[in-house]
Design a protein around this motif. Sequence first.
Motif, PDB file in Angstrom:
ATOM      1  N   LYS A 200      78.407  29.594   4.478  1.00  0.00           N
ATOM      2  CA  LYS A 200      79.370  28.826   5.082  1.00  0.00           C
ATOM      3  C   LYS A 200      79.356  27.662   5.460  1.00  0.00           C
ATOM      4  O   LYS A 200      80.071  26.722   5.372  1.00  0.00           O
ATOM      5  CB  LYS A 200      79.849  30.108   6.224  1.00  0.00           C
ATOM      6  CG  LYS A 200      81.182  29.545   6.820  1.00  0.00           C
ATOM      7  CD  LYS A 200      81.543  30.325   8.002  1.00  0.00           C
ATOM      8  CE  LYS A 200      82.961  29.798   8.708  1.00  0.00           C
ATOM      9  NZ  LYS A 200      83.378  30.655   9.760  1.00  0.00           N
ATOM     10  N   CYS A 201      78.132  27.381   5.837  1.00  0.00           N
ATOM     11  CA  CYS A 201      77.800  25.738   6.356  1.00  0.00           C
ATOM     12  C   CYS A 201      77.725  24.968   5.366  1.00  0.00           C
ATOM     13  O   CYS A 201      78.398  23.885   5.307  1.00  0.00           O
ATOM     14  CB  CYS A 201      76.400  26.006   7.246  1.00  0.00           C
ATOM     15  SG  CYS A 201      75.777  24.380   7.886  1.00  0.00           S
ATOM     16  N   VAL A 202      77.273  25.655   4.254  1.00  0.00           N
ATOM     17  CA  VAL A 202      77.031  24.742   2.909  1.00  0.00           C
ATOM     18  C   VAL A 202      78.121  24.612   2.272  1.00  0.00           C
ATOM     19  O   VAL A 202      78.733  23.448   2.027  1.00  0.00           O
ATOM     20  CB  VAL A 202      75.986  25.355   1.792  1.00  0.00           C
ATOM     21  CG1 VAL A 202      75.926  24.726   0.642  1.00  0.00           C
ATOM     22  CG2 VAL A 202      74.594  25.234   2.611  1.00  0.00           C
ATOM     23  N   LYS A 203      78.919  25.631   2.143  1.00  0.00           N
ATOM     24  CA  LYS A 203      80.383  25.590   1.338  1.00  0.00           C
ATOM     25  C   LYS A 203      81.209  24.627   2.208  1.00  0.00           C
ATOM     26  O   LYS A 203      82.223  23.880   1.429  1.00  0.00           O
ATOM     27  CB  LYS A 203      80.893  26.911   1.146  1.00  0.00           C
ATOM     28  CG  LYS A 203      79.923  27.773   0.281  1.00  0.00           C
ATOM     29  CD  LYS A 203      80.407  29.013   0.119  1.00  0.00           C
ATOM     30  CE  LYS A 203      79.692  29.846  -0.709  1.00  0.00           C
ATOM     31  NZ  LYS A 203      80.232  31.578  -0.985  1.00  0.00           N
ATOM     32  N   ASN A 204      81.183  24.584   3.455  1.00  0.00           N
ATOM     33  CA  ASN A 204      82.337  24.057   4.468  1.00  0.00           C
ATOM     34  C   ASN A 204      81.858  22.819   4.544  1.00  0.00           C
ATOM     35  O   ASN A 204      82.624  21.880   4.918  1.00  0.00           O
ATOM     36  CB  ASN A 204      82.572  24.733   5.533  1.00  0.00           C
ATOM     37  CG  ASN A 204      83.332  25.999   5.500  1.00  0.00           C
ATOM     38  OD1 ASN A 204      83.933  26.452   4.394  1.00  0.00           O
ATOM     39  ND2 ASN A 204      83.111  26.683   6.609  1.00  0.00           N
ATOM     40  N   GLY A 205      80.647  22.071   4.155  1.00  0.00           N
ATOM     41  CA  GLY A 205      80.015  20.877   4.439  1.00  0.00           C
ATOM     42  C   GLY A 205      80.251  20.323   5.961  1.00  0.00           C
ATOM     43  O   GLY A 205      80.827  19.470   6.139  1.00  0.00           O
ATOM     44  N   THR A 206      79.523  21.458   6.559  1.00  0.00           N
ATOM     45  CA  THR A 206      79.928  21.322   8.128  1.00  0.00           C
ATOM     46  C   THR A 206      79.251  20.059   8.621  1.00  0.00           C
ATOM     47  O   THR A 206      79.923  19.402   9.649  1.00  0.00           O
ATOM     48  CB  THR A 206      78.948  22.657   8.821  1.00  0.00           C
ATOM     49  OG1 THR A 206      79.653  23.665   8.218  1.00  0.00           O
ATOM     50  CG2 THR A 206      79.241  22.582  10.339  1.00  0.00           C
ATOM     51  N   HIS A 207      78.252  19.642   8.134  1.00  0.00           N
ATOM     52  CA  HIS A 207      77.539  18.172   8.248  1.00  0.00           C
ATOM     53  C   HIS A 207      77.697  17.121   7.806  1.00  0.00           C
ATOM     54  O   HIS A 207      76.815  16.225   7.800  1.00  0.00           O
ATOM     55  CB  HIS A 207      75.967  18.890   8.659  1.00  0.00           C
ATOM     56  CG  HIS A 207      75.582  19.766   9.602  1.00  0.00           C
ATOM     57  ND1 HIS A 207      75.874  19.783  10.701  1.00  0.00           N
ATOM     58  CD2 HIS A 207      74.990  20.940   9.159  1.00  0.00           C
ATOM     59  CE1 HIS A 207      75.404  20.981  11.173  1.00  0.00           C
ATOM     60  NE2 HIS A 207      75.026  21.558  10.344  1.00  0.00           N
ATOM     61  N   ASP A 208      78.861  17.060   6.755  1.00  0.00           N
ATOM     62  CA  ASP A 208      79.158  15.949   6.162  1.00  0.00           C
ATOM     63  C   ASP A 208      79.351  14.844   7.082  1.00  0.00           C
ATOM     64  O   ASP A 208      78.767  13.646   6.173  1.00  0.00           O
ATOM     65  CB  ASP A 208      80.053  16.407   4.982  1.00  0.00           C
ATOM     66  CG  ASP A 208      79.936  17.243   3.846  1.00  0.00           C
ATOM     67  OD1 ASP A 208      78.867  17.482   3.838  1.00  0.00           O
ATOM     68  OD2 ASP A 208      80.944  17.488   3.142  1.00  0.00           O
TER      69      ASP A 208
END
Length: 257
Positions: A200-208
């Motif tokens: 989920k973190c990767v797909k959502n770009g949490t830390h973009d």
Amino acid sequence: MSEKNRDGKRTARERLAVERDKQKAADKRRRTLVVGASIVCVLGLAAVIGVLAANAGKESSEKAGPVVAPSGAQGKDSLAIPVGKDGAKSTLTIWEDMRCPACQAFEVAYRPTLHQLADSGKLRIEYHMVRLIDANLGGTGSLRAANAVACAQDAGKFRDYHDALYANQPKETDDAFADNAKLISLSGKVGGLDTPAFQKCVKNGTHDSWVNKAQKAFQGGGFTGTPTVLLGGKNIYQDQTMTPAKLKQMVEDANRG
């Protein structure tokens, strides 16, 4: 003067004239090539500027989200992912791009030494993830991979996943890391990382936005390339005499001192 001598001198003058004409033609071709090369260089620079401008425009048009630092991030604006003990006498600051081949070469050469020094408590490493290659060549692989390693940091698996990505780094011109599915599949190389939370973190770009902030800090720091590797404020990557053994000796000397 005999007719034969006159003919010989005339022939010699004619040969000289022909040679001069050839030389003038060669000089003209050389000047044309120089001018042509200069134009190509200018056009090449313009193309690079165009790519940078296009990417800058793209970045500015992206929806700005909240800056979410990964778990345990430290330093100014929480832009550093720490590896090693806080009390270590030496700190190595690394600015790197997961898509950068020079960064991979540095990691491969220095990784055993860095792991040994960090695990022994003699060295603390602060990783700053940037997206320089995206700006230079286009694409989003640097951003996506940097976000993914930040997601791995949330799961307490930063170092292993960071090393796995470098071990499977595509060619610089291949934007394979732009594919979240690729990044998630590589998490399978790290035990316990491939979880719903990580995906989920990767797909959502949490830390973009955190990565973009690190990129701005990199540019603001006056750094020009990756990797930038600082020990005691000095860029040791620019030291052509630097080796893993020399770095190890410097760190051990600092610990004895």
